[in-house]
Scaffold this motif. Sequence first.
Motif, PDB file in Angstrom:
ATOM      1  N   SER A   2       2.737  -5.543  82.240  1.00  9.90           N
ATOM      2  CA  SER A   2       1.632  -4.907  82.042  1.00  9.90           C
ATOM      3  C   SER A   2       1.221  -3.574  82.769  1.00  9.90           C
ATOM      4  O   SER A   2       0.867  -2.238  82.429  1.00  9.90           O
ATOM      5  CB  SER A   2       0.653  -5.593  82.348  1.00  9.90           C
ATOM      6  N   ILE A   3       1.366  -3.747  84.401  1.00  6.23           N
ATOM      7  CA  ILE A   3       1.378  -2.465  85.343  1.00  6.23           C
ATOM      8  C   ILE A   3       2.770  -1.003  84.943  1.00  6.23           C
ATOM      9  O   ILE A   3       2.339  -0.268  84.309  1.00  6.23           O
ATOM     10  CB  ILE A   3       1.845  -2.333  86.606  1.00  6.23           C
TER      11      ILE A   3
ATOM     12  N   CYS B 257       2.264 -12.076  78.686  1.00  2.00           N
ATOM     13  CA  CYS B 257       0.908 -12.139  78.285  1.00  2.00           C
ATOM     14  C   CYS B 257       1.029 -13.608  77.242  1.00  2.00           C
ATOM     15  O   CYS B 257      -0.028 -14.375  78.360  1.00  2.00           O
ATOM     16  CB  CYS B 257      -0.044 -10.978  77.434  1.00  2.00           C
ATOM     17  N   ALA B 258       1.266 -13.296  76.185  1.00  2.00           N
ATOM     18  CA  ALA B 258       0.266 -15.060  75.610  1.00  2.00           C
ATOM     19  C   ALA B 258       1.191 -15.748  75.965  1.00  2.00           C
ATOM     20  O   ALA B 258       0.247 -17.290  76.175  1.00  2.00           O
ATOM     21  CB  ALA B 258       1.754 -14.499  74.171  1.00  2.00           C
TER      22      ALA B 258
ATOM     23  N   ALA C  59      -3.188 -15.980  76.663  1.00  2.00           N
ATOM     24  CA  ALA C  59      -3.854 -14.896  76.740  1.00  2.00           C
ATOM     25  C   ALA C  59      -3.786 -15.135  75.259  1.00  2.00           C
ATOM     26  O   ALA C  59      -3.638 -14.802  74.517  1.00  2.00           O
ATOM     27  CB  ALA C  59      -3.921 -13.465  77.326  1.00  2.00           C
ATOM     28  N   THR C  60      -5.485 -13.778  74.680  1.00  2.00           N
ATOM     29  CA  THR C  60      -5.523 -14.063  73.272  1.00  2.00           C
ATOM     30  C   THR C  60      -5.233 -12.754  72.999  1.00  2.00           C
ATOM     31  O   THR C  60      -4.873 -12.575  74.067  1.00  2.00           O
ATOM     32  CB  THR C  60      -6.921 -14.558  72.896  1.00  2.00           C
TER      33      THR C  60
ATOM     34  N   ALA D 172      -4.613  -6.991  74.138  1.00  2.00           N
ATOM     35  CA  ALA D 172      -5.023  -5.581  74.230  1.00  2.00           C
ATOM     36  C   ALA D 172      -5.230  -4.688  75.253  1.00  2.00           C
ATOM     37  O   ALA D 172      -5.192  -3.874  75.705  1.00  2.00           O
ATOM     38  CB  ALA D 172      -5.226  -5.880  72.749  1.00  2.00           C
ATOM     39  N   ALA D 173      -6.946  -5.716  75.938  1.00  2.00           N
ATOM     40  CA  ALA D 173      -7.363  -4.951  76.306  1.00  2.00           C
ATOM     41  C   ALA D 173      -5.751  -4.517  78.081  1.00  2.00           C
ATOM     42  O   ALA D 173      -6.302  -3.573  78.525  1.00  2.00           O
ATOM     43  CB  ALA D 173      -8.190  -5.778  77.300  1.00  2.00           C
ATOM     44  N   THR D 174      -5.814  -5.971  78.442  1.00  2.00           N
ATOM     45  CA  THR D 174      -4.308  -6.025  79.765  1.00  2.00           C
ATOM     46  C   THR D 174      -3.134  -4.828  79.795  1.00  2.00           C
ATOM     47  O   THR D 174      -3.148  -3.700  79.593  1.00  2.00           O
ATOM     48  CB  THR D 174      -3.616  -7.272  79.880  1.00  2.00           C
ATOM     49  N   LEU D 175      -2.675  -4.576  78.206  1.00  2.00           N
ATOM     50  CA  LEU D 175      -1.786  -3.651  77.712  1.00  2.00           C
ATOM     51  C   LEU D 175      -2.140  -2.336  77.098  1.00  2.00           C
ATOM     52  O   LEU D 175      -1.388  -1.227  76.782  1.00  2.00           O
ATOM     53  CB  LEU D 175      -0.703  -4.150  76.959  1.00  2.00           C
TER      54      LEU D 175
END
Length: 291
Positions: free
Chosen positions: A191-192, A240-241, A245-246, A251-254
């Motif tokens: 994600s970073i 992430c999944a 994660a939902t 979406a918020a993370t990426l």
Amino acid sequence: MGAAPTGSITIGSETDDQLVARAVDRLTRLTRFPVAFGGYEADGAVHVTAISGARTHQLEGLVVQPGRGLGGRALVEKRPRLALDYRSSRSITHDYDRVILGEGIATLFAVPVMVTGRPRAVLYCGSWSEKPVGDVVAGGAFEVASELGTELRVRDEVQRRLSLAHTSSAPATLASATREELRESYAELRSIAATVDDPDLRERLESVEKRLAALSADTTETPLTLDVRLSRREVDVLACAALGATNAEIAATLSLKEVTVKSYLQSAMAKLDASTRHAAVAKARRAGILP
């Protein structure tokens, strides 16, 4: 003035000192200021270990104490500081005049490198004549400081998580909690990396991702050979999944739209011939795509 600490931790193949040296070298190119230098914070002080463009040896071994001089103020205040005319500046102490003026620097700009709210280093760029600091200088300095901060943040997290595996002789013997910690690190690292535009930095981050994936792989499962190529974004979303994660959380993370996340997941599931995200994660792990 004391010896600067020697960097030994690596990200990719670079040590701490190599990271800051590369940042300082890039600083002169981006800002168009002729001289740049910088170093990490250690024991409350900034130890200058990297210098580019200097005409003398004055800056070598410089140690800047908190609150002292321009860099010391930048360190304490956690914000950039500028001395347009360093010699006559009344907003700073002049503890380091012998060094700065001895190098012939007239204008000096200091930018702290922030990592999770803490100043970890200070980068300087200077000119031998009084020179205004416009968008080119400021923007370039902020960009370099931000990139170094990202690398340090990633390195810190990777080192913290990898240390969990040091007590195990092989990935197969990892405790399930440790393996999940490493998998979380992998997802966070991706994600970073997704926010990084610099291709060289992305390449170095990918090498660390592979190291994490290898360490956290579950070798008790039967490997699965698949002729499947997932896009980088599909792997990001799937990683992430894998943590439960939902779509909204992914979406918020990426920094993606939720509908885009759904599209990437569906594409990954189709390529993996999986009817659910959980099945897709399981197949991706067995195929070595995910840790």
